[in-house]
Design an enzyme around this catalytic site. Structure first.
Site, PDB file in Angstrom:
ATOM      1  CG  HIS A 113      -1.875   1.130   1.265  1.00 46.99           C
ATOM      2  ND1 HIS A 113      -2.119   1.827   2.413  1.00 46.99           N
ATOM      3  CD2 HIS A 113      -2.609   1.718   0.302  1.00 46.99           C
ATOM      4  CE1 HIS A 113      -2.970   2.799   2.146  1.00 46.99           C
ATOM      5  NE2 HIS A 113      -3.286   2.756   0.877  1.00 46.99           N
ATOM      6  CB  CYS A 137       0.158   1.995   7.926  1.00 45.24           C
ATOM      7  SG  CYS A 137       1.783   2.235   8.628  1.00 45.24           S
ATOM      8  CG  HIS A 138      -3.124   3.073   5.696  1.00 41.78           C
ATOM      9  ND1 HIS A 138      -1.835   2.922   5.252  1.00 41.78           N
ATOM     10  CD2 HIS A 138      -3.243   4.359   6.080  1.00 41.78           C
ATOM     11  CE1 HIS A 138      -1.192   4.075   5.355  1.00 41.78           C
ATOM     12  NE2 HIS A 138      -2.018   4.967   5.850  1.00 41.78           N
ATOM     13  N   GLY A 139      -4.307  -1.070   7.818  1.00 43.46           N
ATOM     14  CA  GLY A 139      -5.033  -2.315   7.999  1.00 43.46           C
ATOM     15  C   GLY A 139      -5.036  -3.255   6.813  1.00 43.46           C
TER      16      GLY A 139
END
Ligand code: HEM
Ligand code: FES
Lengths: 173, 419
Positions: A113, A137-139
């Site tokens: 990502h 960080c964003h799963g």
């Protein structure tokens, strides 16, 4: 339009075209200097001794400034990775394409990502819903083959080039 | 100048050395026309017009402190963190200079945001000030890059991971994404190579900001300041000379500004920072929660509101690009929200929306924060794309006053401005 006019126009256009191309050519070195320099490209590879790793253990080594995850997978993990339903995979890749020896999963430990380092190398880490790796960080959730299963990451964890020099030594890069 | 007679008349008559210099380099005259007695300014300007001069002051403070910091700072992956610690502990007054620089950046952004909201409220971006607005937005964009590159320099954990996450945004570009990212890094990962170029840019961009700011003020001086009533200046009775009236008013703002900055520097120098940035950069371990500085939080929230990588990047870029279209999206002929009863309410809704985005950006994207972030992002764009144009068509503005002077002074005859 008389003769001198069209000659003048020709000169304008020709001069303009030369100036544009010349400007572009002059800009290239200024742009290209930012690309990885020769010494950065001439990278040494990293050799790793795998003998201390028991099944179920991982180590992280640094290669090209990035972490490389090396995991000695357990039979259950290998089975889980191989049994994955192709329809569940966002970035389809069978486990066999991601390993040379199913016991050893070697991949770049950088979330596809936005580049965070996923958790899962330590026993105490969160490993995500597929018991592989989890990027906080964003799963993003990765499975036991390092493939993206859930979350915003678009691709599987990258596999670097490597060769086994002998049973327990691997050369990355 | 319209007629040179007038021009000559307005020129200062200086004697001695000053006169000698003035004859050859008319700098007193230039200042006088720019910020002196020869620059007529709407007499009704309120304190919302202080933020331009304060932004200039903040820029000067950042450049001065930055240039001295750079005398001690070492822009290498090995040396950066230690050099900043050395600035804090060993360099004479290093702590003071660094705290002023770091908090100065925060106060600078606060000033710029207030300056921009002023423009929204009073319609300052409307004809004929569209280019003043555009040049301001270019400065804003350069400031964001400058602040971001500066945040990376101390090479703490937040520096490193903010640099990683933000430069990786470029990898969302189809096909050439990875090439662009490696071009930005000059390497296969974030490291010393990126730090070096960020230091270079962080030094150079403020100089560019100075240049654009000069053009911003050049464009401003052509049609001069808007005012709280948003109506045109009709004659000398509507104006006061910039000096001494507005130089004095600007100095009041300077006093308050310096108090706020000193309050932060001396009493809460780290309140706006992230403790993680006092941990040296570790490329093998990501902190649990990566956040940008407070002034970039709304944009970070917009980035994360879109569940798709490329989509998020487009939304974030679009949230700034759309500001360039505001002079045309706002279809109302009336500038000031004072006379736009409906717009006035939507203005405050928009302010609240940006604050919500800021809070969302500071929180991990889990549970309700995701949906709140998406709604607030949607409203951000809805405000510009739908509300602004539609309001201009349907709203009936209140009657505008005849002139600035009748509105400000009532029926009293306008007094002559002091000479
Ligand atoms: C538009 C003006 C500027 C802004 C908004 C800005 C912003 C910032 C920010 C946010 C930091 C990180 C603060 C921290 O936590 O340490 C920083 C650091 C730094 N800046 Fe600037 N800056 C500006 C101008 C300059 C200039 C002109 C120079 C030098 C020529 C400079 C040199 C430095 C240096 C050496 C650091 C690293 C030391 C430190 O971390 O304090 N800055 N800047
Ligand atoms: S960087 Fe891993 S989920 Fe965003």
């Amino acid at each position: 339009m008389d003769e001198t006019d069209s000659r003048r126009n020709f000169l304008y256009i020709a001069t303009g075209a030369f100036a544009t191309v010349g400007g572009g050519l002059a800009a290239w070195p200024l742009i290209h200097q930012m690309n990885p320099a020769a010494d950065v490209l001439a990278l040494a590879s990293t050799e790793v001794d795998l003998s201390p790793l028991a099944p179920g253990q991982s180590i992280t080594v640094k290669w090209r400034g990035k972490p490389v995850f090396i995991r000695h997978r357990t039979p259950e993990e290998i089975e889980l990775a191989q049994a994955a339903d192709p329809d569940d995979l966002k970035d389809f890749q069978p486990d066999s394409e991601r390993v040379q020896n199913p016991e050893w999963l070697i991949m770049v430990g950088v979330c596809t990502h936005l580049g965070c380092i996923p958790l899962g190398q330590k026993d105490t880490d969160a490993k995500g819903d597929w018991n592989g790796w989890f990027c906080p960080c964003h799963g993003s959730h990765y499975d036991t083959s390092g493939r993206i299963r859930k979350g915003p990451a678009p691709e599987n964890l990258q596999i670097p080039e490597y060769v086994f020099l002998d049973e327990t030594t691997v050369k990355i890069g | 100048m319209a007629d040179s007679q007038d021009h000559e008349h307005n020129k200062m008559q200086l004697k001695g050395v000053m006169g000698w210099v003035e004859y050859r380099l008319p700098w007193v005259n230039l200042l006088n026309n720019a910020v002196g007695t020869n620059y007529p300014t709407p007499r009704n300007l309120n304190y919302w017009w202080n933020f331009g001069s304060l932004a200039g002051l903040a820029l000067v403070i950042e450049i001065l402190t930055g240039v001295v910091l750079n005398m001690h700072y070492v822009p290498t992956a090995e040396g950066a963190f230690a050099s900043v610690e050395r600035i804090m502990r060993d360099v004479n007054f290093g702590w003071l200079i660094r705290y002023v620089h770091a908090n100065g950046a925060s106060v600078f952004f606060a000033v710029i945001y207030l300056h921009m909201f002023r423009s929204f409220y009073y319609g300052s971006y409307k004809n004929p000030r569209e280019l003043v607005w555009w040049l301001g937005l270019i400065i804003f964009f350069l400031m964001i890059i400058t602040a971001f590159t500066g945040y990376v320099l101390p090479w703490g954990q937040m520096s490193f991971w903010a640099a990683t996450v933000i430069t990786n945004l470029a990898s969302a570009v189809p096909v050439v994404g990875t090439d662009i990212v490696q071009w930005l890094w000059g390497d296969f990962s974030v490291g010393g190579s990126l730090l070096g170029r960020f230091n270079s840019l962080h030094y150079a961009l403020p100089v560019a900001i100075v240049g654009v700011a000069v053009i911003h003020m050049w464009a401003l001086h052509e049609h001069r300041s808007n005012n709280p009533l948003g109506i045109e200046v009709k004659g000398p009775q509507d104006t006061l000379p910039f000096h001494p009236y507005f130089t004095a008013k600007d100095l009041v703002g300077v006093g308050v500004f310096l108090l706020v900055l000193a309050g932060l520097v001396f009493y809460a120098p780290n309140i706006l920072g992230e403790p993680d940035n006092y941990v040296p950069a570790n490329p093998l371990q990501t902190p649990n929660h990566i956040v940008p500085e407070w002034y970039l939080l709304p944009f970070y929230a917009i980035l994360r509101a879109v569940p798709d990588k490329l989509g998020g990047v487009i939304a974030m870029g679009g949230s700034i690009i759309i500001l360039f279209a505001v002079p045309w999206l706002d279809t109302s002929k009336v500038r000031s929200a004072k006379f736009r009863p409906i717009y006035k309410q939507f203005f405050w809704l928009f302010v609240i929306d940006t604050l919500i985005l800021g809070v969302v950006g500071a929180n991990a994207p889990e549970g309700n924060w995701i949906i709140i972030g998406q709604l607030a992002t949607f409203y951000y764009f809805f405000h510009f794309i739908v509300i602004l144009p539609v309001l201009g068509w349907i709203e009936s503005p209140k009657p505008l006053p005849d002139s600035i002077s009748t509105s400000v002074l009532g029926d009293k005859k306008s007094p002559e401005p002091a000479e």
